[in-house]
Design a protein around this motif. Structure first.
Motif, PDB file in Angstrom:
ATOM      1  N   PRO A   1      -1.589 -13.849   1.031  1.00  0.00           N
ATOM      2  CA  PRO A   1      -0.973 -13.135  -0.100  1.00  0.00           C
ATOM      3  C   PRO A   1       0.092 -13.999  -0.764  1.00  0.00           C
ATOM      4  O   PRO A   1       0.728 -14.829  -0.107  1.00  0.00           O
ATOM      5  CB  PRO A   1      -0.365 -11.890   0.552  1.00  0.00           C
ATOM      6  N   LEU A   2       0.309 -13.790  -2.046  1.00  0.00           N
ATOM      7  CA  LEU A   2       1.284 -14.587  -2.784  1.00  0.00           C
ATOM      8  C   LEU A   2       2.684 -14.014  -2.588  1.00  0.00           C
ATOM      9  O   LEU A   2       3.292 -13.433  -3.505  1.00  0.00           O
ATOM     10  CB  LEU A   2       0.908 -14.617  -4.270  1.00  0.00           C
ATOM     11  N   GLN A   3       3.181 -14.132  -1.373  1.00  0.00           N
ATOM     12  CA  GLN A   3       4.535 -13.685  -1.069  1.00  0.00           C
ATOM     13  C   GLN A   3       5.136 -14.669  -0.075  1.00  0.00           C
ATOM     14  O   GLN A   3       4.457 -15.160   0.825  1.00  0.00           O
ATOM     15  CB  GLN A   3       4.541 -12.260  -0.526  1.00  0.00           C
ATOM     16  N   LYS A   4       6.415 -14.916  -0.232  1.00  0.00           N
ATOM     17  CA  LYS A   4       7.055 -15.969   0.541  1.00  0.00           C
ATOM     18  C   LYS A   4       7.487 -15.513   1.928  1.00  0.00           C
ATOM     19  O   LYS A   4       7.736 -16.338   2.807  1.00  0.00           O
ATOM     20  CB  LYS A   4       8.253 -16.516  -0.231  1.00  0.00           C
ATOM     21  N   PHE A   5       7.596 -14.194   2.157  1.00  0.00           N
ATOM     22  CA  PHE A   5       8.041 -13.677   3.438  1.00  0.00           C
ATOM     23  C   PHE A   5       7.120 -12.545   3.883  1.00  0.00           C
ATOM     24  O   PHE A   5       6.452 -11.912   3.065  1.00  0.00           O
ATOM     25  CB  PHE A   5       9.480 -13.159   3.346  1.00  0.00           C
ATOM     26  N   HIS A   6       7.109 -12.272   5.168  1.00  0.00           N
ATOM     27  CA  HIS A   6       6.302 -11.180   5.714  1.00  0.00           C
ATOM     28  C   HIS A   6       4.865 -11.262   5.202  1.00  0.00           C
ATOM     29  O   HIS A   6       4.291 -10.268   4.752  1.00  0.00           O
ATOM     30  CB  HIS A   6       6.915  -9.831   5.355  1.00  0.00           C
ATOM     31  N   CYS A   7       4.311 -12.453   5.270  1.00  0.00           N
ATOM     32  CA  CYS A   7       2.995 -12.697   4.665  1.00  0.00           C
ATOM     33  C   CYS A   7       1.849 -12.507   5.655  1.00  0.00           C
ATOM     34  O   CYS A   7       0.685 -12.613   5.262  1.00  0.00           O
ATOM     35  CB  CYS A   7       2.951 -14.110   4.094  1.00  0.00           C
ATOM     36  N   GLY A   8       2.155 -12.246   6.933  1.00  0.00           N
ATOM     37  CA  GLY A   8       1.098 -12.087   7.920  1.00  0.00           C
ATOM     38  C   GLY A   8       0.647 -13.404   8.521  1.00  0.00           C
ATOM     39  O   GLY A   8       0.930 -14.474   7.991  1.00  0.00           O
ATOM     40  N   ARG A   9      -0.074 -13.334   9.607  1.00  0.00           N
ATOM     41  CA  ARG A   9      -0.429 -14.526  10.379  1.00  0.00           C
ATOM     42  C   ARG A   9      -1.830 -15.038  10.114  1.00  0.00           C
ATOM     43  O   ARG A   9      -2.182 -16.136  10.511  1.00  0.00           O
ATOM     44  CB  ARG A   9      -0.320 -14.223  11.879  1.00  0.00           C
ATOM     45  N   LEU A  10      -2.649 -14.224   9.486  1.00  0.00           N
ATOM     46  CA  LEU A  10      -4.048 -14.574   9.273  1.00  0.00           C
ATOM     47  C   LEU A  10      -4.391 -14.482   7.795  1.00  0.00           C
ATOM     48  O   LEU A  10      -3.764 -13.713   7.051  1.00  0.00           O
ATOM     49  CB  LEU A  10      -4.957 -13.636  10.070  1.00  0.00           C
ATOM     50  N   PRO A  11      -5.396 -15.241   7.340  1.00  0.00           N
ATOM     51  CA  PRO A  11      -5.834 -15.098   5.956  1.00  0.00           C
ATOM     52  C   PRO A  11      -6.217 -13.654   5.645  1.00  0.00           C
ATOM     53  O   PRO A  11      -6.650 -12.895   6.520  1.00  0.00           O
ATOM     54  CB  PRO A  11      -7.046 -16.029   5.877  1.00  0.00           C
ATOM     55  N   LEU A  12      -6.071 -13.277   4.388  1.00  0.00           N
ATOM     56  CA  LEU A  12      -6.335 -11.896   3.986  1.00  0.00           C
ATOM     57  C   LEU A  12      -7.729 -11.422   4.385  1.00  0.00           C
ATOM     58  O   LEU A  12      -7.910 -10.279   4.810  1.00  0.00           O
ATOM     59  CB  LEU A  12      -6.157 -11.762   2.475  1.00  0.00           C
ATOM     60  N   ALA A  13      -8.713 -12.290   4.259  1.00  0.00           N
ATOM     61  CA  ALA A  13     -10.095 -11.888   4.534  1.00  0.00           C
ATOM     62  C   ALA A  13     -10.303 -11.492   5.988  1.00  0.00           C
ATOM     63  O   ALA A  13     -11.202 -10.704   6.294  1.00  0.00           O
ATOM     64  CB  ALA A  13     -11.047 -13.026   4.164  1.00  0.00           C
ATOM     65  N   TYR A  14      -9.487 -12.021   6.880  1.00  0.00           N
ATOM     66  CA  TYR A  14      -9.632 -11.714   8.309  1.00  0.00           C
ATOM     67  C   TYR A  14      -8.941 -10.414   8.698  1.00  0.00           C
ATOM     68  O   TYR A  14      -9.169  -9.906   9.799  1.00  0.00           O
ATOM     69  CB  TYR A  14      -9.073 -12.868   9.143  1.00  0.00           C
ATOM     70  N   ARG A  15      -8.113  -9.901   7.834  1.00  0.00           N
ATOM     71  CA  ARG A  15      -7.329  -8.716   8.193  1.00  0.00           C
ATOM     72  C   ARG A  15      -8.106  -7.422   8.029  1.00  0.00           C
ATOM     73  O   ARG A  15      -7.629  -6.355   8.417  1.00  0.00           O
ATOM     74  CB  ARG A  15      -6.049  -8.663   7.346  1.00  0.00           C
ATOM     75  N   HIS A  16      -9.286  -7.508   7.424  1.00  0.00           N
ATOM     76  CA  HIS A  16     -10.085  -6.310   7.171  1.00  0.00           C
ATOM     77  C   HIS A  16     -11.412  -6.344   7.928  1.00  0.00           C
ATOM     78  O   HIS A  16     -12.309  -5.553   7.631  1.00  0.00           O
ATOM     79  CB  HIS A  16     -10.325  -6.160   5.674  1.00  0.00           C
ATOM     80  N   LEU A  17     -11.523  -7.252   8.883  1.00  0.00           N
ATOM     81  CA  LEU A  17     -12.746  -7.320   9.679  1.00  0.00           C
ATOM     82  C   LEU A  17     -12.835  -6.115  10.616  1.00  0.00           C
ATOM     83  O   LEU A  17     -11.815  -5.577  11.056  1.00  0.00           O
ATOM     84  CB  LEU A  17     -12.745  -8.599  10.516  1.00  0.00           C
ATOM     85  N   PRO A  18     -14.040  -5.683  10.937  1.00  0.00           N
ATOM     86  CA  PRO A  18     -14.179  -4.670  11.994  1.00  0.00           C
ATOM     87  C   PRO A  18     -13.544  -5.211  13.273  1.00  0.00           C
ATOM     88  O   PRO A  18     -13.806  -6.348  13.657  1.00  0.00           O
ATOM     89  CB  PRO A  18     -15.703  -4.521  12.134  1.00  0.00           C
ATOM     90  N   HIS A  19     -12.705  -4.422  13.904  1.00  0.00           N
ATOM     91  CA  HIS A  19     -11.982  -4.950  15.057  1.00  0.00           C
ATOM     92  C   HIS A  19     -11.980  -3.973  16.223  1.00  0.00           C
ATOM     93  O   HIS A  19     -11.988  -2.749  16.048  1.00  0.00           O
ATOM     94  CB  HIS A  19     -10.541  -5.318  14.669  1.00  0.00           C
ATOM     95  N   LEU A  20     -11.982  -4.550  17.385  1.00  0.00           N
ATOM     96  CA  LEU A  20     -11.905  -3.797  18.626  1.00  0.00           C
ATOM     97  C   LEU A  20     -10.443  -3.580  18.986  1.00  0.00           C
ATOM     98  O   LEU A  20      -9.661  -4.534  19.045  1.00  0.00           O
ATOM     99  CB  LEU A  20     -12.607  -4.571  19.744  1.00  0.00           C
ATOM    100  N   GLU A  21     -10.047  -2.347  19.193  1.00  0.00           N
ATOM    101  CA  GLU A  21      -8.676  -2.029  19.574  1.00  0.00           C
ATOM    102  C   GLU A  21      -8.546  -2.158  21.089  1.00  0.00           C
ATOM    103  O   GLU A  21      -9.026  -1.318  21.842  1.00  0.00           O
ATOM    104  CB  GLU A  21      -8.309  -0.625  19.106  1.00  0.00           C
ATOM    105  N   SER A  22      -7.894  -3.222  21.517  1.00  0.00           N
ATOM    106  CA  SER A  22      -7.733  -3.491  22.948  1.00  0.00           C
ATOM    107  C   SER A  22      -6.475  -2.803  23.478  1.00  0.00           C
ATOM    108  O   SER A  22      -5.458  -2.713  22.774  1.00  0.00           O
ATOM    109  CB  SER A  22      -7.628  -5.004  23.183  1.00  0.00           C
ATOM    110  N   ASP A  23      -6.535  -2.356  24.721  1.00  0.00           N
ATOM    111  CA  ASP A  23      -5.332  -1.779  25.321  1.00  0.00           C
ATOM    112  C   ASP A  23      -4.431  -2.841  25.959  1.00  0.00           C
ATOM    113  O   ASP A  23      -3.381  -2.512  26.512  1.00  0.00           O
ATOM    114  CB  ASP A  23      -5.685  -0.700  26.355  1.00  0.00           C
TER     115      ASP A  23
END
Length: 233
Positions: free
Chosen positions: A158-180
Motif C-alpha cells: 500500500p502507498l503508506q509510509k507507516f503501518h503498511c503490513g508485512r506482506l504484499p497486498l495480494a498475499y493478504r487476501h489469500l484463503p488462509h488456515l487459521e492456526s491455533d
C-alpha cells in the motif's frame, strides 16, 4: 518438509531479543533473510553468527521514513532465494515452542496457500499478555504471517509510509488456515521501552490515521486500568 524462508527487518536489536529469536527460528526455518536498517550496534554481527542467515545492510535508515519501501526491499531479497513458504516475523516475536512439531503438518497441506495466527502482546513482563481494547488477541483475530510463494502474484505494498503490513497486498487476501499456534510478542514486555514506543507511534501518526487516539493513549494507562492474562505454554 517444504522449505521455509523467514524474513525480518532489524535495527539496533543487539540488546533486545534478537539472539533468542534467531535461536528459536533455527528449530523450524531453513533460511532467514534479514534486512538491517543501518544498525549502529552489534546487530549485524549477531545475525551473521547464524549460518542460515542471509544478511543485507542499508547504509541509511528507512523504517521511520518509508516502511513500505523497506518492506518491499526485504521482499525482493527474500524471493531471490527461490522460497517455497515465507514466514514474516519481527525480531521480538516468537511462535510458541510446539510450532516445531506442528508446522510440518501446516506446510504439507494443499488446501490453503496462507496460514494465519493470533498475536499476543506481552505487557510489562514476558509471562502476561494484554486483553483490553484493541490489544485483545481474541477480538483482534487472525493475521497472515506465513504464505506459500506465488511468483505470479503482484508484489505491491500500500502507498503508506507507516503501518503498511508485512506482506504484499495480494498475499493478504489469500484463503488462509487459521492456526491455533500463538505468536508471543515481546515488544512491550520491557517497561522501560513503553513510553519511547508511544512517542514514536504518535509522531508517526499525529492525525490518528492508522489507529484511534484512544488506542495510542491506552499505551500509557496506569497498571490498575490494564487487563492482563497469564501466558500458558
Amino acid at each position: 518438509m517444504p522449505k521455509v524462508t523467514a524474513m525480518m527487518i532489524v535495527r539496533n536489536e543487539a540488546n533486545r531479543y534478537l539472539e533468542r529469536c534467531l535461536k528459536a527460528l533455527t528449530n523450524y526455518v531453513d533460511e532467514l533473510v534479514i534486512l538491517d536498517d543501518a544498525s549502529t550496534d552489534a546487530t549485524p554481527e549477531i545475525c551473521l553468527s547464524f549460518p542460515m542467515v542471509k544478511l543485507y545492510c542499508r547504509d541509511t535508515p528507512l523504517f521511520l521514513k518509508d516502511e513500505a519501501q523497506l518492506r518491499h526491499e526485504l521482499w525482493h531479497y527474500t524471493v531471490a532465494t527461490n522460497p517455497e513458504w515465507i514466514l514474516a516475523l519481527d525480531a521480538d516475536e516468537f511462535l510458541e515452542t510446539r510450532a516445531v512439531r506442528e508446522l510440518p503438518y501446516l506446510l504439507k497441506q494443499d488446501f490453503f496457500p496462507a496460514i494465519s495466527f493470533r498475536l499476543f502482546d506481552c505487557w510489562g513482563r514476558e509471562d502476561y499478555y494484554r486483553v483490553d481494547g484493541l490489544w485483545n488477541p481474541w477480538l483482534r483475530g487472525f493475521s497472515i504471517y506465513l504464505v506459500k510463494y506465488q511468483p505470479w502474484l503482484d508484489a505491491a505494498w500500500p502507498l503508506q509510509k507507516f503501518h503498511c503490513g508485512r506482506l504484499p497486498l495480494a498475499y493478504r487476501h489469500l484463503p488462509h488456515l487459521e492456526s491455533d499456534l500463538r505468536i508471543k510478542h515481546l515488544g512491550w514486555a520491557n517497561p522501560a521501552d513503553i513510553r519511547a514506543k508511544y512517542e514514536r507511534a504518535v509522531s508517526q501518526d499525529p492525525t490518528f490515521k492508522y489507529m484511534p487516539r484512544e488506542h495510542y493513549e491506552s499505551i500509557l494507562w496506569p497498571a490498575d486500568k490494564i487487563k492482563l492474562e497469564k501466558w500458558q505454554d
